[in-house]
Design a protein around this motif. Structure first.
Motif, PDB file in Angstrom:
ATOM      1  N   GLN A   1      -5.856  -9.093  -4.132  1.00  0.00           N
ATOM      2  CA  GLN A   1      -5.979  -8.493  -5.501  1.00  0.00           C
ATOM      3  C   GLN A   1      -7.446  -7.746  -5.436  1.00  0.00           C
ATOM      4  OE1 GLN A   1      -4.301  -9.483  -9.495  1.00  0.00           O
ATOM      5  NE2 GLN A   1      -6.086 -10.461  -9.209  1.00  0.00           N
TER       6      GLN A   1
ATOM      7  N   LEU B   1      -0.888   0.189  -7.057  1.00  0.00           N
ATOM      8  CA  LEU B   1      -1.142   0.950  -5.788  1.00  0.00           C
ATOM      9  C   LEU B   1      -0.179   2.157  -5.855  1.00  0.00           C
ATOM     10  CD1 LEU B   1      -1.454  -1.648  -3.181  1.00  0.00           C
ATOM     11  CD2 LEU B   1      -3.265  -0.271  -4.049  1.00  0.00           C
TER      12      LEU B   1
ATOM     13  N   LEU C   1      -2.624  -0.444   2.038  1.00  0.00           N
ATOM     14  CA  LEU C   1      -2.405  -1.744   1.197  1.00  0.00           C
ATOM     15  C   LEU C   1      -1.253  -1.924   0.612  1.00  0.00           C
ATOM     16  CD1 LEU C   1      -5.892  -1.539  -0.696  1.00  0.00           C
ATOM     17  CD2 LEU C   1      -5.266  -3.227   1.270  1.00  0.00           C
ATOM     18  N   LYS C   2      -0.518  -0.771   0.378  1.00  0.00           N
ATOM     19  CA  LYS C   2       0.860  -1.179  -0.315  1.00  0.00           C
ATOM     20  C   LYS C   2       1.694  -1.592   0.774  1.00  0.00           C
ATOM     21  CE  LYS C   2       4.230   1.993  -2.950  1.00  0.00           C
ATOM     22  NZ  LYS C   2       4.324   3.320  -3.379  1.00  0.00           N
TER      23      LYS C   2
ATOM     24  N   VAL D   1      -4.886   3.241   0.355  1.00  0.00           N
ATOM     25  CA  VAL D   1      -3.889   2.963  -0.775  1.00  0.00           C
ATOM     26  C   VAL D   1      -2.305   2.665  -0.002  1.00  0.00           C
ATOM     27  CG1 VAL D   1      -2.365   3.604  -2.774  1.00  0.00           C
ATOM     28  CG2 VAL D   1      -4.824   4.246  -2.412  1.00  0.00           C
TER      29      VAL D   1
ATOM     30  N   LEU E   1       0.520  -5.640  -8.433  1.00  0.00           N
ATOM     31  CA  LEU E   1      -0.283  -4.796  -7.470  1.00  0.00           C
ATOM     32  C   LEU E   1       0.539  -3.627  -6.894  1.00  0.00           C
ATOM     33  CD1 LEU E   1      -2.306  -7.567  -5.594  1.00  0.00           C
ATOM     34  CD2 LEU E   1      -2.927  -6.275  -7.262  1.00  0.00           C
TER      35      LEU E   1
ATOM     36  N   VAL F   1      -7.702  -4.718  -3.552  1.00  0.00           N
ATOM     37  CA  VAL F   1      -6.941  -3.573  -3.929  1.00  0.00           C
ATOM     38  C   VAL F   1      -7.838  -2.886  -5.354  1.00  0.00           C
ATOM     39  CG1 VAL F   1      -4.903  -2.941  -5.425  1.00  0.00           C
ATOM     40  CG2 VAL F   1      -4.671  -4.450  -3.440  1.00  0.00           C
TER      41      VAL F   1
END
Length: 454
Positions: A56, A102, A82-83, A79, A98, A59
């Motif tokens: 987190q 994102l 991470l997604k 992005v 999250l 992010v």
């Protein structure tokens, strides 16, 4: 967050089953195993809750960078990465929240990218328009610099919609390449033209070099002048240094020939002048002979006329040089003077005719000799007077003109005396050559001797 709180948070999103740690299903993601219980179940849940916090934090750090950056489009792939990890990352926590964060970031970035692509499209269309306006330019330097700037700006400008990308890239590239192709062709043509111009100049120099030693001065002069006209017609825009070097070689060849021509003309003039002087001297010698023969004419009036004609002819002959020329002039002047003196003598004798009983040829000659002697006596008297006056003249500069006049008169009277004396000798020679007068001449000579002895 303390472990107790983490444990409570972990139990909301995870559970233990068969000694394994599981993440509860969320959104479209099914429940999945994220780890194993090592010793204590709660501690294992807390451990994976800590891992979620770490994810987190990553992010949220990325979201912060996106918010602070002007070029948000550069973060899209991070992005999305991470997604994508949300469905794979081994941790227990609120992955749905999250995912939403994102997703919102992704949507915002895509919206920004869309806006930027519209802006990029507008910018690139403006650059295309400018490039197409410059593609026919002949300002090679200025336009080259501007198109290079446009090309650099094009690279720096972000992408446009993929559907349009190929079309606008082709338009921009075509405009830029069209100009630089024209520029290349122009300078290739210019280079070829300069080479042709250079070859023409070199050919003219080579021809000049071949002609500069020629002895056909008249023909070569015409040829070299024609080469000079051809040089002017060549034109071209050679570099100044090259042009100066070629002109120096061309001019040197011509100067070499025309210096030889100048020397030749000088030599010819000297030769011609010497030949001219020699011809004049020979012509004057002939006039002297003709003048000296005039005394043999019976009609002295005719002789005087011819003497004057000879004098006029003499003036037209032109100059001669050297001591011999002076001697020839002296002879001619004395010969003419004798004619004029003889003419004056005849005029004098016509006024005093001899008596009939003493009018033989010998008497005529004697009478003329005696008259000349009287004239000489008068001339000498004049010379004595003039020399006396000259001797009395002071040396003051103001008297110089008068002195010169007196000296001139003295020279003239002395010349007359010389002329009359030579005429007496001439008449005596006539008397000696006359058979009828031989006896009388002998008697006269004896009488003269007796007179001198007395």
């Amino acid at each position: 967050m303390e472990n107790k709180d983490l444990l409570e948070e972990a139990k909301k999103f995870g559970f233990i089953q068969d000694n394994q740690v599981w993440l509860k299903p969320f959104m479209d993601f099914p429940a999945r195993q994220v780890g194993e219980v090592k010793e204590v179940e709660d501690e294992s849940l807390v451990y994976f809750a800590h891992r979620f916090d770490q994810f987190q934090e990553k992010v949220m750090a990325l979201i912060k960078k996106i918010e602070e950056s002007e070029n948000k489009g550069s973060f899209l792939m991070k992005v999305m990465h991470l997604k994508e990890q949300i469905g794979k990352y081994d941790a227990v926590g609120d992955f749905e929240a999250l995912h939403k964060i994102l997703t919102n970031a992704e949507n915002e970035i895509k919206a920004a990218i869309s806006r930027n692509r519209d802006k990029n499209l507008s910018t690139k269309i403006a650059m295309i328009t400018e490039a197409e306006g410059l593609q026919e330019s002949i300002d090679w330097k200025g336009t080259s610099e501007r198109l290079k700037e446009l090309r650099a700006n094009w690279i720096k400008t972000g992408p446009v919609e993929k559907a349009l990308n190929e079309e606008i890239e082709e338009r921009f590239r075509t405009a830029v390449e069209h100009f630089f192709t024209r520029k290349k062709d122009f300078f290739e043509d210019k280079h070829a033209m300069l080479n042709r111009t250079l070859d023409k100049y070199k050919a003219l120099i080579a021809q000049s070099e071949e002609l500069k030693h020629s002895d056909d001065f008249e023909g070569t002069t015409k040829k070299l002048k024609e080469l000079q006209n051809q040089w002017k017609e060549v034109g071209g825009n050679l570099p100044r240094k090259t042009s100066n070097e070629l002109w120096t070689k061309f001019r040197a060849a011509h100067n070499y020939f025309f210096e030889r021509l100048k020397n030749r003309i000088t030599e010819t003039k000297v030769e011609s002048k010497e030949k001219f002087m020699e011809d004049n001297l020979n012509r004057k010698k002939q006039l002297v002979v003709e003048a000296e023969e005039l005394l043999n004419l019976k009609n002295m009036q005719e002789a005087t006329t011819k003497a004057k004609e000879l004098q006029a002819t003499w003036k037209k002959v032109g100059p001669a040089k050297g001591a011999e020329s002076d001697r020839v002039w002296e002879r001619f002047m004395i010969a003419c003077d004798k004619v004029f003196e003889m003419s004056s003598l005849e005029h004098y004798m016509r006024k005093k005719p001899l008596p009939a009983e003493k009018n033989s040829p010998a008497d005529q000659i004697h009478a003329r000799i005696n008259a000349l002697r009287d004239f000489i006596k008068y001339d000498k008297q004049e010379v004595d007077v003039l020399e006396t006056n000259l001797g009395k003249l002071s040396t003051a500069p103001s008297n110089e003109t008068f002195r010169t006049m007196l000296q001139g008169k003295i020279r003239n009277f002395n010349r007359k005396i010389t002329t009359k004396t030579e005429l007496i000798d001439f008449l005596k020679s006539r008397l000696n050559n006359s058979p009828a007068a031989s006896a009388e001449t002998t008697v006269e000579a004896g009488s003269e001797n007796a007179t001198r002895q007395e």
